[in-house]
Scaffold this active site. Structure first.
Site, PDB file in Angstrom:
ATOM      1  CG  ASN A  37      -2.166   0.915   1.029  1.00 51.33           C
ATOM      2  OD1 ASN A  37      -2.200   1.684   0.055  1.00 51.33           O
ATOM      3  ND2 ASN A  37      -3.043   1.012   2.027  1.00 51.33           N
ATOM      4  CG  HIS A 122     -11.471  -3.470  10.606  1.00 54.04           C
ATOM      5  ND1 HIS A 122     -10.701  -2.618  10.333  1.00 54.04           N
ATOM      6  CD2 HIS A 122     -10.995  -4.650  10.775  1.00 54.04           C
ATOM      7  CE1 HIS A 122      -9.694  -3.210  10.177  1.00 54.04           C
ATOM      8  NE2 HIS A 122      -9.790  -4.598  10.665  1.00 54.04           N
ATOM      9  NE  ARG A 147      -9.311  -2.545  13.569  1.00 50.29           N
ATOM     10  CZ  ARG A 147      -8.313  -2.187  12.925  1.00 50.29           C
ATOM     11  NH1 ARG A 147      -7.350  -2.563  12.686  1.00 50.29           N
ATOM     12  NH2 ARG A 147      -8.767  -1.013  12.317  1.00 50.29           N
ATOM     13  CE1 TYR A 159      -6.315   1.897  13.324  1.00 54.74           C
ATOM     14  CE2 TYR A 159      -5.360   2.849  11.551  1.00 54.74           C
ATOM     15  CZ  TYR A 159      -5.772   1.883  12.229  1.00 54.74           C
ATOM     16  OH  TYR A 159      -5.725   0.601  11.711  1.00 54.74           O
ATOM     17  CG  ASP A 210      -4.568  -1.881  14.775  1.00 56.31           C
ATOM     18  OD1 ASP A 210      -4.446  -1.979  13.510  1.00 56.31           O
ATOM     19  OD2 ASP A 210      -3.312  -1.583  15.141  1.00 56.31           O
ATOM     20  CG  HIS A 212      -2.245   1.756  13.238  1.00 56.08           C
ATOM     21  ND1 HIS A 212      -1.609   2.420  12.410  1.00 56.08           N
ATOM     22  CD2 HIS A 212      -2.793   0.740  12.339  1.00 56.08           C
ATOM     23  CE1 HIS A 212      -1.664   2.166  11.085  1.00 56.08           C
ATOM     24  NE2 HIS A 212      -2.081   1.218  11.118  1.00 56.08           N
ATOM     25  CD  GLU A 236      -3.523  -5.002  14.444  1.00 58.69           C
ATOM     26  OE1 GLU A 236      -4.877  -5.345  14.523  1.00 58.69           O
ATOM     27  OE2 GLU A 236      -3.180  -4.635  13.235  1.00 58.69           O
ATOM     28  CG  ASP A 237       0.742  -3.503  15.010  1.00 57.04           C
ATOM     29  OD1 ASP A 237       0.280  -3.361  13.777  1.00 57.04           O
ATOM     30  OD2 ASP A 237       1.858  -4.071  15.013  1.00 57.04           O
ATOM     31  CD  GLU A 262      -1.123  -3.845  10.438  1.00 54.78           C
ATOM     32  OE1 GLU A 262      -2.130  -4.615  10.984  1.00 54.78           O
ATOM     33  OE2 GLU A 262      -1.287  -2.819   9.915  1.00 54.78           O
ATOM     34  NE  ARG A 283      -2.398  -7.675  12.810  1.00 54.75           N
ATOM     35  CZ  ARG A 283      -3.484  -7.615  11.986  1.00 54.75           C
ATOM     36  NH1 ARG A 283      -4.252  -8.898  12.017  1.00 54.75           N
ATOM     37  NH2 ARG A 283      -3.865  -6.813  11.228  1.00 54.75           N
ATOM     38  CG  HIS A 312      -2.409  -6.822   7.730  1.00 56.88           C
ATOM     39  ND1 HIS A 312      -1.521  -6.207   6.839  1.00 56.88           N
ATOM     40  CD2 HIS A 312      -3.324  -6.019   7.841  1.00 56.88           C
ATOM     41  CE1 HIS A 312      -2.060  -5.032   6.609  1.00 56.88           C
ATOM     42  NE2 HIS A 312      -3.280  -5.037   7.218  1.00 56.88           N
ATOM     43  CG  ASP A 316      -3.837  -2.122   2.810  1.00 54.71           C
ATOM     44  OD1 ASP A 316      -4.694  -1.770   3.432  1.00 54.71           O
ATOM     45  OD2 ASP A 316      -2.742  -2.626   3.056  1.00 54.71           O
ATOM     46  CD  GLU A 339      -7.335  -6.876   9.406  1.00 55.79           C
ATOM     47  OE1 GLU A 339      -6.040  -7.105   9.665  1.00 55.79           O
ATOM     48  OE2 GLU A 339      -7.522  -5.781   9.557  1.00 55.79           O
ATOM     49  CD1 TRP A 402      -2.000   7.716  10.149  1.00 59.87           C
ATOM     50  CD2 TRP A 402      -1.197   5.692   9.403  1.00 59.87           C
ATOM     51  NE1 TRP A 402      -2.911   7.116   9.798  1.00 59.87           N
ATOM     52  CE2 TRP A 402      -2.639   5.862   9.199  1.00 59.87           C
ATOM     53  CE3 TRP A 402      -0.760   4.453   8.585  1.00 59.87           C
ATOM     54  CZ2 TRP A 402      -3.540   4.851   8.479  1.00 59.87           C
ATOM     55  CZ3 TRP A 402      -1.587   3.515   7.860  1.00 59.87           C
ATOM     56  CH2 TRP A 402      -3.111   3.916   7.730  1.00 59.87           C
TER      57      TRP A 402
HETATM   58  C1  CS2 Z   1      -4.483  -1.657  10.083  1.00 62.70           C
HETATM   59  C2  CS2 Z   1      -4.342  -1.700   8.339  1.00 62.70           C
HETATM   60  O1  CS2 Z   1      -6.051  -3.738   9.369  1.00 62.70           O
HETATM   61  C3  CS2 Z   1      -4.959  -3.486  10.114  1.00 62.70           C
HETATM   62  O2  CS2 Z   1      -4.935  -3.790  11.237  1.00 62.70           O
HETATM   63  O3  CS2 Z   1      -3.429  -1.780  10.577  1.00 62.70           O
HETATM   64  O4  CS2 Z   1      -5.539  -1.161   7.883  1.00 62.70           O
HETATM   65  C4  CS2 Z   1      -3.306  -0.862   7.828  1.00 62.70           C
HETATM   66  O5  CS2 Z   1      -3.270   0.426   8.397  1.00 62.70           O
HETATM   67  C5  CS2 Z   1      -3.136  -0.904   6.756  1.00 62.70           C
HETATM   68  O6  CS2 Z   1      -3.108  -2.212   5.931  1.00 62.70           O
HETATM   69  C6  CS2 Z   1      -2.060  -0.152   6.029  1.00 62.70           C
HETATM   70  O7  CS2 Z   1      -2.135  -0.300   4.366  1.00 62.70           O
HETATM   71 MG    MG Z   2      -3.354  -3.181  12.240  1.00 64.09          MG
END
Ligand code: CS2
Ligand code: MG
Length: 402
Positions: A37, A122, A147, A159, A210, A212, A236-237, A262, A283, A312, A316, A339, A402
């Site tokens: 992505n 989601h 999620r 986000y 997440d 993130h 997550e993250d 991811e 992930r 993940h 994308d 996911e 981000w």
């Molecule tokens: C996110 C993603 O799905 C997730 O867990 O972290 O949407 C991530 O932001 C995108 O894949 C980035 O391209």
């Molecule tokens: Mg994520």
């Protein structure tokens, strides 16, 4: 099974996807996802200019040797572009092996270890009520795992919340969006979101969230501790994972499960996290982590330490990756959850697939290989449309994660 052609197809049915198509002299073809992505053309060039010419004349059944050639032969090992290119080649070669033997991929990987693949969707909203209503829709649709992400009061950006309905797509056409983040506001708010979910829906659903990459380790520890009463399936993250040792600090303070990976592209990105049991779910994906050949190694290492997979599956990652991932998920012993964010209708038309979905449970189907094809004529109607992931800044302008 000599390879006679290897071509890259870039299409944008709702969002950009990069697909590698390898064909053998017997007329069998295989597909691999090479979508990264915001950096799609980098992987397309890596394949077109450097990898595809090397594949012509090779035996398609020599999957491991091809993986080793592309990994060691590049000299400059690892990284998201290199490993996405290798991932696409590997996925396509496994697809060819399945088609040439008449076997669905999961059977080549040892057969089904479960009846179906639990996926999570989601639930997002600009505020708690909106997010809860979306959560209700997933619960009514039969999802066991959901999620939840919500806007944070008085924060300038949100986000993980889709802009005006439809599937959430973080990339913005033609520009890099600057978004704003406040950890203080988020840490104050997040526990209230999960409390509201448990109050309205109880504890029957796996609740995922997440963070993130946005917290420091001690902030992640504080969040994990604060949300223990709400029994999350995972956070997550929670913090950037280049420093794998940082997760020791989180582990010292909380039993809330952690999922990471991811953005990983090789086993080296997660070896310490797994061996020290600093995470509960890994992930990494077939596309970005070198395909089935490498992700199997990661999953096998993880299984030694009771770490499960949680691949993940954002929109994308193309339907080609999703199809192959469902086979992988069905077969490996230490599967956790997959996911599945879903795709725009036009993307599902460009990529016909054999998978089935019943509420929160999916199955890859019995088609030989990974069961996903590409309608090249339809794909040609959606030319590449540059789009980029946002960046995040703190209120004082500091460039953040981000
Ligand atoms: C996110 C993603 O799905 C997730 O867990 O972290 O949407 C991530 O932001 C995108 O894949 C980035 O391209
Ligand atoms: Mg994520």
């Amino acid at each position: 099974m000599k390879i006679v052609s290897a071509e890259v197809i870039i299409t944008c049915p709702g969002r950009n996807f990069v697909t590698l198509k390898i064909r053998t002299e017997d007329g069998v073809h295989g597909l691999g996802d090479a979508t990264l992505n915001g950096r799609e053309l980098a992987v397309a060039s890596y394949l077109r200019d450097h990898v595809c010419p090397m594949l012509i004349g090779r035996d398609a059944s020599r999957i491991e040797d091809t993986w080793q050639l592309l990994y060691k032969g590049a000299y400059w090992r690892r990284g998201p572009v290199t490993m996405s290119a290798i991932g696409a080649v590997d996925m396509a070669l496994w697809d060819i092996l399945g088609k040439s033997t008449g076997m669905p991929l999961y059977k080549l990987l040892g057969g089904a270890s479960r009846t179906g693949v639990m996926v999570y969707g989601h639930a997002t909203g600009r505020d708690i009520p909106e997010a809860l209503d979306e959560f209700a829709r997933y619960a009514e649709a039969g999802y066991q795992a959901i999620r939840i992400q919500s806007g944070v009061p008085n924060m300038r950006s949100v986000y993980g919340v889709s802009k005006g309905g439809g599937t959430y797509e973080p990339a913005t056409k033609g520009r890099v969006d600057e978004q704003y983040w406040s950890t203080e506001k988020y840490l104050d708010f997040a526990p209230k979101l999960f409390e509201a979910v448990r109050e309205r829906f109880g504890f029957d659903h796996h609740l995922l969230h997440d963070a993130h990459h946005r917290l420091t380790p001690i902030e992640a520890a504080r969040l994990g501790k604060a949300v223990e009463p709400y029994r999350l399936f995972w956070i997550e993250d929670p913090t950037p994972a280049e420093n794998q040792a940082a997760f020791r600090l989180i582990r010292q303070h909380t039993v809330t499960p952690i999922a990471v990976g991811e953005i990983f592209n090789s086993i080296w990105d997660c070896k310490q996290l797994i061996e020290e049991q600093l995470i509960d779910y890994i992930r990494a994906t077939l596309t970005h982590a070198g395909g089935i050949t490498h992700l199997k190694r990661i999953a096998d290492l993880a299984s030694l330490y009771q770490v499960r997979t949680g691949c993940h599956g954002a929109s994308d990652l193309s339907p080609v990756c999703m199809g192959a991932a469902l086979h992988f998920d069905l077969a490996i012993p230490n599967f956790g959850v997959q996911e599945y964010m879903g795709y725009p209708e036009e993307a599902l038309e460009v990529f016909p697939h054999a998978w089935t979905k019943d509420g929160g449970l999916m199955h890859p189907g019995e088609a030989p290989g990974h069961g996903v094809e590409i309608d090249e004529k339809l794909a040609a109607r959606y030319p590449y449309d540059p789009a980029y992931l946002p960046v995040a800044r703190l209120d004082d302008g500091t460039l953040w994660n981000w």
